[in-house]
Design a protein around this motif. Structure first.
Motif, PDB file in Angstrom:
ATOM      1  N   SER A   1      -2.837   1.134  -4.160  1.00  0.00           N
ATOM      2  CA  SER A   1      -2.097  -0.048  -4.602  1.00  0.00           C
ATOM      3  C   SER A   1      -1.313   0.341  -5.848  1.00  0.00           C
TER       4      SER A   1
ATOM      5  N   LYS B   1      -7.757   7.368   0.049  1.00  0.00           N
ATOM      6  CA  LYS B   1      -7.525   6.943   1.416  1.00  0.00           C
ATOM      7  C   LYS B   1      -6.411   5.898   1.403  1.00  0.00           C
ATOM      8  N   SER B   2      -5.744   5.734   2.536  1.00  0.00           N
ATOM      9  CA  SER B   2      -4.590   4.845   2.569  1.00  0.00           C
ATOM     10  C   SER B   2      -4.946   3.411   2.184  1.00  0.00           C
ATOM     11  N   HIS B   3      -6.136   2.939   2.572  1.00  0.00           N
ATOM     12  CA  HIS B   3      -6.508   1.556   2.267  1.00  0.00           C
ATOM     13  C   HIS B   3      -6.844   1.354   0.793  1.00  0.00           C
ATOM     14  N   GLN B   4      -6.994   2.447   0.042  1.00  0.00           N
ATOM     15  CA  GLN B   4      -7.339   2.342  -1.377  1.00  0.00           C
ATOM     16  C   GLN B   4      -6.116   2.253  -2.279  1.00  0.00           C
TER      17      GLN B   4
ATOM     18  N   GLY C   1       0.798  -1.212   0.000  1.00  0.00           N
ATOM     19  CA  GLY C   1       0.000   0.000   0.000  1.00  0.00           C
ATOM     20  C   GLY C   1       0.834   1.267   0.000  1.00  0.00           C
TER      21      GLY C   1
END
Length: 345
Positions: A208, A203-206, A12
């Protein structure tokens, strides 16, 4: 093979953690403690182990490598000559993935192939810190010097080739040029994913690798500027001795193997050692692999990067991997017991 923060992409592109220092502990396990051990293909792991064990110089490793050449029962080979050791440094286990990119390119520039893959210039090798990515890409400092190995058609894929540190370039006639890490400009790595999060785009979780590629291609002008936010620049060398059908060279200067080679932190795990991987997540993995590579972002006793192979499909699979679990190192018997505190013995 050195890959510049390759695993930061797969995880990430966010570097997290703590500055706290924890004591390293060692626990010897039984093979019965390794979940799924009896079901693995030990012969496949033994073949990969043989590929690099001849480079291990310590007497115990040399003896084991000699035995590996004609041992009839692969599972018994590991169970008789090794002991599983759980090495912990206070941090949770984390598995990510990496791969070998495959780019389209040519030996000469054209309207399609416009982006050069450079060898390292002499002055960059002589200095600990050289020009930034922006300087290298936007000035004439590299031109007219014969430093181009090839030209490729996609600047985004070239950027990610630098992060991975090695790859294959497919030429118009169907042949390949394999390139490996040849040095860097010494500038600090700045995460593109972190920058996209800082700007409020994701957002950080998005974030890749694929998300970054798509955004840069949708925004070609701003996208190239975004890539130049990372001052670090990697140069390459042509690796002609490795056939195209084999894997790229790892840190032991031998070809690594899809889903059997793993990158580790050599501070904790000896290169060439077998490691038992118990990766959890949506698709659990229980497999014996060989520690044959390293990576700049692979730090810690329970941190590992699994090699997924070459090409786009391998890249997609590797880019999705960010799973917890544990890794157990198989060490020669006397070496394993020598690591235990005296109070335990």
């Amino acid at each position: 093979m050195i890959r510049w923060f390759r695993a930061a992409i797969c995880a990430g592109l966010l570097l997290t953690g703590t500055n706290a220092v924890s004591e390293t502990t060692y626990s010897i396990l039984d093979f019965s403690d390794l979940e799924g051990w009896a079901s693995d293909d030990h012969a496949a792991a033994l073949e990969v182990f043989r590929n690099t064990c001849t480079d291990l110089n310590a007497p115990d490793w040399r003896s084991i490598c000699a035995a590996a050449s004609d041992f009839k029962d692969p599972q018994m080979f590991f169970e008789l000559l090794f002991r599983p050791v759980l090495i912990a440094d206070g941090k949770d286990g984390l598995f990510t993935g990496y791969f070998e990119p495959e780019l389209d390119g040519a030996r000469a520039p054209s309207a399609r192939y416009r982006h050069p893959v450079y060898k390292m210039p002499r002055e960059a090798r002589q200095q600990s810190v050289w020009l930034s990515r922006r300087d290298i890409e936007t000035t004439s400092v590299m031109q007219g010097r014969g430093l181009e190995i090839a030209w490729v058609d996609d600047p985004v894929e070239l950027f990610f080739l630098q992060i991975q540190g090695s790859g294959r370039i497919k030429l118009p006639d169907g042949s390949f040029v394999r390139v490996g890490y040849g040095g860097a400009n010494g500038q600090p790595y700045r995460s593109i994913g972190v920058e996209l999060v800082r700007r409020g785009i994701y957002k950080s979780h998005q974030v890749s690798a694929q998300v970054i590629k798509n955004w840069v291609r949708r925004n070609p002008i701003d996208g190239l500027e975004l890539l130049r936010h990372n001052d670090s620049y990697v140069f390459f060398r042509e690796v002609s001795k490795v056939p195209a059908h084999r894997g790229p060279l790892g840190a032991m200067n031998r070809s690594i193997t899809e889903m059997r080679s793993v990158a580790v932190d050599p501070k904790f795990t000896p290169l060439g050692a077998p490691v038992w991987v118990e990766k959890d997540g949506k698709i659990p993995l229980r497999r014996l692999m060989i520690a044959q590579d390293t990576g700049a972002a692979i730090k810690g006793a329970q941190r590992a990067d699994i090699f997924f192979g070459t090409g786009d499909e391998a890249g997609k699979a590797a880019g999705k991997l960010k799973d917890p679990g544990r890794m157990i190192v198989l060490l020669p018997i006397q070496r394993a017991y020598a690591m235990l505190p005296e109070a335990v013995l």
